[in-house]
Structure formats: structure tokens, C-alpha cells
Design an enzyme around this catalytic site. Structure first.
Site, PDB file in Angstrom:
ATOM      1  N   CYS A 101       0.846  -1.191   0.000  1.00 37.84           N
ATOM      2  CA  CYS A 101       0.000   0.000   0.000  1.00 37.84           C
ATOM      3  C   CYS A 101       0.887   1.248   0.000  1.00 37.84           C
ATOM      4  CB  CYS A 101      -0.897  -0.007   1.231  1.00 37.84           C
ATOM      5  SG  CYS A 101      -1.960   1.457   1.358  1.00 37.84           S
TER       6      CYS A 101
ATOM      7  N   CYS B 130       0.300   3.113   3.615  1.00 36.43           N
ATOM      8  CA  CYS B 130       0.736   2.590   4.917  1.00 36.43           C
ATOM      9  C   CYS B 130       1.764   1.459   4.831  1.00 36.43           C
ATOM     10  CB  CYS B 130      -0.463   2.115   5.720  1.00 36.43           C
ATOM     11  SG  CYS B 130      -1.226   0.609   5.071  1.00 36.43           S
TER      12      CYS B 130
ATOM     13  N   CYS C 200      -7.445  -1.080   1.277  1.00 36.17           N
ATOM     14  CA  CYS C 200      -6.447  -1.579   2.227  1.00 36.17           C
ATOM     15  C   CYS C 200      -7.136  -1.726   3.578  1.00 36.17           C
ATOM     16  CB  CYS C 200      -5.282  -0.593   2.327  1.00 36.17           C
ATOM     17  SG  CYS C 200      -4.079  -1.024   3.593  1.00 36.17           S
TER      18      CYS C 200
ATOM     19  N   CYS D  80      -5.409   0.926   6.340  1.00 34.76           N
ATOM     20  CA  CYS D  80      -5.592   2.382   6.330  1.00 34.76           C
ATOM     21  C   CYS D  80      -6.808   2.843   5.534  1.00 34.76           C
ATOM     22  CB  CYS D  80      -4.334   3.071   5.809  1.00 34.76           C
ATOM     23  SG  CYS D  80      -4.053   2.829   4.041  1.00 34.76           S
TER      24      CYS D  80
ATOM     25  N   CYS E  86      -8.331  -5.655  -9.936  1.00 33.93           N
ATOM     26  CA  CYS E  86      -7.889  -4.611 -10.863  1.00 33.93           C
ATOM     27  C   CYS E  86      -7.510  -3.402 -10.004  1.00 33.93           C
ATOM     28  CB  CYS E  86      -9.029  -4.293 -11.824  1.00 33.93           C
ATOM     29  SG  CYS E  86      -8.572  -3.223 -13.162  1.00 33.93           S
TER      30      CYS E  86
END
Length: 139
Positions: free
Chosen positions: A52, A55, A101, A104, A124
Site C-alpha cells: 500500500c 501505509c 487496504c 488504512c 484490478c
């Protein structure tokens, strides 16, 4: 919403704007989408862990990446169970499943039931929502 909650949200938005590129902020914090074929990760071939951008949580392994022809990085499965969450998205007059995510709440992209492999899923994902860690592979 209380004044304290309002202030916390504004401070958080300022911190995200300072940390992220304008495009990554738009995609991850405002649920935007980058243009198809605009990010180099859609053709990336190096091994590693896609993390990510907000984070650094491990999200997708290059082991599950495939070329979907859509112009966005696509994966058959998350790298670690529980690291992404899914949410119904009815924006733009469509019904889709949004991927975020779990750590976060960053918007990553969408998942569709038309992928290859055992899961049959195609995650995707916006390239600007990810950082590739080539020092780490697999889950």
C-alpha cells in the site's frame, strides 16, 4: 460530526496530501481511478510484494499478477488474507466491488469475477496505490 472529529479529519487529510503524490491522494483518499495504461506497474515483470502506497501494508504478490489487458495491474488474490477489504460500490450507475487496504482504508481499485486461476477473481488495482518491494517476494 463533532468539531474535534472535523479537526482530526482535516489534519489527517493534510498529512495524506503531504505524504502522497496528487494522483495517489486522489485515487487512495478520494476513491479516484488513474487512466488505463498510465502507470508502469501494469506491465511490470519484476518479482516482489506490492505494498500500500499509504501505509506500506503487503497487499499483492507478483506471483499472482497477470496481464488482464485492461491497463491496470491485475492480481488473482491478495498476498495475505485479511489485508484487503471489499465494499459495494454503486458509483457511476454501476454495481462493482471496491477493494480497500484493510489497514488504512485506502481505495485500491475493484475486484471482478472474470480472472484466471482457481479463484476466478481479477483484482484490478490502480498502480499509483501501490509500491513494489523487490526485496520481498511471495506471501
Amino acid at each position: 460530526m463533532s468539531k474535534a472529529e472535523d479537526k482530526d479529519m482535516a489534519a489527517s487529510e493534510t498529512a495524506w496530501r503531504e505524504k502522497l503524490s496528487p494522483e495517489a491522494f486522489h485515487v487512495t483518499r478520494e476513491h479516484g481511478t488513474e487512466r488505463a495504461f498510465s502507470h508502469p506497474y501494469h506491465t511490470e515483470k519484476r518479482d516482489g510484494m506490492y505494498r500500500c502506497v499509504c501505509c506500506d501494508a503487503p497487499l499483492f504478490s507478483s506471483d499472482t499478477k497477470f496481464d488482464s489487458g485492461t491497463g491496470w495491474p491485475s492480481f488473482t488474490d491478495p498476498a495475505v488474507e485479511g489485508k484487503v477489504t471489499t465494499h459495494e460500490d454503486t458509483s457511476y450507475g454501476m454495481r462493482r466491488i471496491e477493494v480497500r487496504c484493510a489497514n488504512c482504508d485506502a481505495h485500491l481499485g475493484h475486484v471482478f469475477p472474470d480472472g484466471p486461476g482457481e479463484s476466478g477473481m481479477r483484482y484490478c488495482i490502480n498502480g499509483c496505490a501501490l509500491n513494489l518491494d523487490t526485496g520481498e517476494s511471495g506471501a
